[in-house]
Design a protein around this motif. Structure first.
Motif, mmCIF file in Angstrom:
data_model
loop_
_atom_site.group_PDB
_atom_site.id
_atom_site.type_symbol
_atom_site.label_atom_id
_atom_site.label_comp_id
_atom_site.label_asym_id
_atom_site.label_seq_id
_atom_site.Cartn_x
_atom_site.Cartn_y
_atom_site.Cartn_z
ATOM 1 N N PHE A 94 0.851 -1.277 0.067
ATOM 2 C CA PHE A 94 0.011 0.069 0.000
ATOM 3 C C PHE A 94 0.997 1.232 -0.008
ATOM 4 C CE2 PHE A 94 -2.006 3.590 2.096
ATOM 5 C CZ PHE A 94 -3.068 3.815 1.454
ATOM 6 N N LEU A 95 2.072 1.285 0.679
ATOM 7 C CA LEU A 95 2.887 2.497 0.875
ATOM 8 C C LEU A 95 3.224 2.730 -0.494
ATOM 9 C CD1 LEU A 95 4.739 1.977 4.128
ATOM 10 C CD2 LEU A 95 2.749 3.523 3.817
ATOM 11 N N TYR A 96 3.790 1.832 -1.272
ATOM 12 C CA TYR A 96 3.967 1.967 -2.829
ATOM 13 C C TYR A 96 3.033 2.517 -3.437
ATOM 14 C CZ TYR A 96 5.299 0.955 -7.494
ATOM 15 O OH TYR A 96 5.646 1.350 -8.986
ATOM 16 N N GLY A 97 1.901 1.857 -3.654
ATOM 17 C CA GLY A 97 0.486 2.232 -4.463
ATOM 18 C C GLY A 97 0.152 3.720 -3.893
ATOM 19 N N VAL A 460 5.669 9.064 1.799
ATOM 20 C CA VAL A 460 5.657 7.459 2.047
ATOM 21 C C VAL A 460 4.863 7.486 3.267
ATOM 22 C CG1 VAL A 460 6.728 5.415 2.245
ATOM 23 C CG2 VAL A 460 7.315 7.125 0.506
ATOM 24 N N LEU A 461 5.472 8.141 4.286
ATOM 25 C CA LEU A 461 4.940 7.918 5.839
ATOM 26 C C LEU A 461 3.510 8.248 6.034
ATOM 27 C CD1 LEU A 461 8.174 8.923 7.975
ATOM 28 C CD2 LEU A 461 7.154 6.440 7.351
ATOM 29 N N ILE A 462 3.219 9.300 5.361
ATOM 30 C CA ILE A 462 1.825 9.757 5.598
ATOM 31 C C ILE A 462 0.852 8.748 5.089
ATOM 32 C CG2 ILE A 462 -0.107 11.303 4.364
ATOM 33 C CD1 ILE A 462 2.387 13.414 4.525
ATOM 34 N N GLY A 463 1.166 7.583 4.421
ATOM 35 C CA GLY A 463 0.346 6.516 4.144
ATOM 36 C C GLY A 463 0.169 5.411 4.913
#
Length: 484
Positions: A94-97, A460-463
């Motif tokens: 998910f973090l990638y997406g 990325v971390l917001i994900g």
């Protein structure tokens, strides 16, 4: 994907040529025409300019042939997102997406769209970024909306619409425009070598490995580098070359529409990245054959290809390059738009994205995913901050490439008996070399160019909270259905 006869399903309509053209076409945008100016300012010599492109090419080819194993194991829509989910878990995927949707794909689409407009302005001055259509203050910030932004948004909307009509239209545009720009680039390189200037070539290559930094005026700003500073300069240089070589993995996103994906995805990755790497290295050798390093470093608005084309073709050179970049960016954005929506489609199937994104229209394409991607890319065009966003894309992209290739080792342990129609070339050595080079690149950027790193990490971390909120909502929906 399970379907009934009445439900639209992804159609296997793309062959090896289509896949190769998607890889090459998505990689070649406007970067090869521009970023060499910044690279030469960092490293200051012809040898190191070519070395930066060779290192980037080696990394890209190594990653591409490594992805062949994963694409053969999981020949389905979503590509890299699927590989990360299978090797790690849904959170990492998910973090990638999320990063892909928030900035990687959409920011690239915006930047490529604006590049199209900027070079179209050579032919039609009215669409220049200097032509401000209107502006108004937002607090202390003055918002300007230029003709270039308008044209870029219209381009993105047009290509999105074409791709909602089915994969055949997008395929035709991709193959036609990619073949055109490949032939055009080869032509530019050939004519460049014909116009080779012996004195320029000798001056550029007489001290090919003397690394130093140049200012935007082309003059030396630092005559020598410490070893640590030299490594930092190489890493900073590679931000541009890696961005110019990115998007090669887009073909993995459309695996669900490829014929014989177990074979053709891996071959497309290898052939596409090999062709582009060859073109990029030859183009930069050609630049050093016709332009002094001073002129490369000080090219107006970093448009090195325009300066080279002036030497090769005379005054008409500007028009030639403008047309080449318009063709290049048009085809590049088509590939990015076509492939990107397939990631959101697969994420939605896993309950990690808007539910409607997981449906196909009557033309068997994820129309809703295409339009929300269009919306975000258009907003990034409006923001005027696409350039800032792209500065940290290379860092985030390489982190996920490293994680994905590390996933090959993880899956060899987790699923030793899983069918592997194709195994990563050079395993375990070549994938390990890529991982080490990728980690070194990221560490050097963290140390020497933190402005390229922390904004990307924040996105990325917001994900992470978004992921847990989405999963909580999915559980609530499941509980409600069960109770009902």
């Amino acid at each position: 994907m399970e379907t009934t006869d009445k439900q639209p399903h992804l159609k296997h309509e793309l062959g090896l040529l289509d896949g190769t053209m998607l890889v090459a076409g998505s990689m070649i945008g406007s970067g090869i025409f521009i970023v060499s100016a910044d690279i030469i300012r960092n490293v200051g010599s012809a040898g190191w300019l070519i070395a930066v492109w060779l290192i980037t090419g080696f990394m890209t080819l190594t990653a591409a042939v490594s992805y062949g194993e994963l694409s053969a194991m999981f020949p389905k829509a979503g590509g890299q997102y699927v590989y990360l989910k299978e090797a790690y878990n849904k959170l990492i995927a998910f973090l990638y997406g999320w990063s892909f949707f928030a900035v990687i794909q959409t920011g690239t689409i915006a930047a490529v769209g604006v590049a199209f407009s900027k070079f179209a302005a050579y032919l039609i001055p009215a669409v220049s970024e200097d032509n401000i259509l209107f502006s108004f203050p937002i607090g202390s910030y003055l918002f300007n909306f230029s003709a270039a932004q308008l044209v870029s948004i219209i381009l993105i909307i047009l290509l999105t619409y074409i791709n909602t009509r089915g994969v055949k239209g997008g395929k035709l545009i991709q193959t036609t425009f990619t073949l055109t720009k490949l032939l055009s680039l080869f032509g530019l390189i050939v004519f460049g070598f014909i116009a080779l200037k012996g004195n320029v070539w000798h001056a550029n290559w007489s001290q090919a490995w003397s690394m130093h930094s140049l200012g935007k005026d082309g003059n030396v700003t630092a005559a020598t580098y410490t070893t640590a500073a030299a490594l930092g300069a190489i890493a900073a240089s590679m931000v541009g070359s890696i961005f110019s070589s990115d998007a090669w993995n887009n073909v993995t996103f459309i695996a669900g529409e490829m014929k014989n994906p177990q074979r053709n995805i891996g071959l497309s990755l290898f052939l596409g990245t090999m062709i582009v790497t060859l073109i990029y290295v030859l183009a930069n050798v050609m630049y050093t054959a016709v332009l002094p390093l001073h002129d490369i470093a000080s090219a107006e608005k970093d448009r090195v290809a325009v300066s080279a084309s002036h030497i090769i073709f005379g005054d008409i050179g500007t028009i030639i390059i403008a047309l080449m970049i318009m063709v290049s960016t048009f085809g590049c954005n088509n590939g990015l738009i076509l492939a990107g929506a397939r990631v959101y489609y697969t994420m939605a199937k896993d309950g990690l994205f808007f539910k409607k994104t997981g449906t196909l229209n009557e033309n068997a394409v994820p129309e809703f995913g295409l339009w929300i991607q269009c919306l975000v890319a258009s907003l990034l065009c409006l923001s005027g901050k696409y350039g800032d966003l792209l500065d940290m894309i290379s860092f985030v992209v390489v982190i996920f490439y490293v994680l994905t290739i590390l996933g090959i080792y993880i899956l060899r342990v987790k699923r030793p008996n899983a069918p592997r129609p194709y195994k990563a070339f050079g395993y375990p050595v070549l994938p390990a070399i890529y991982i080490l080079m990728g980690i070194a690149f990221c560490i050097l950027l963290i140390i020497y160019k933190p402005q390229y790193t922390w904004p990307g990490l924040i996105i990325v971390l917001i994900g992470i909270p978004i992921y847990f909120i989405s999963q909580r909502n999915v559980k609530h929906e499941d509980t409600a259905i069960t109770n009902y």
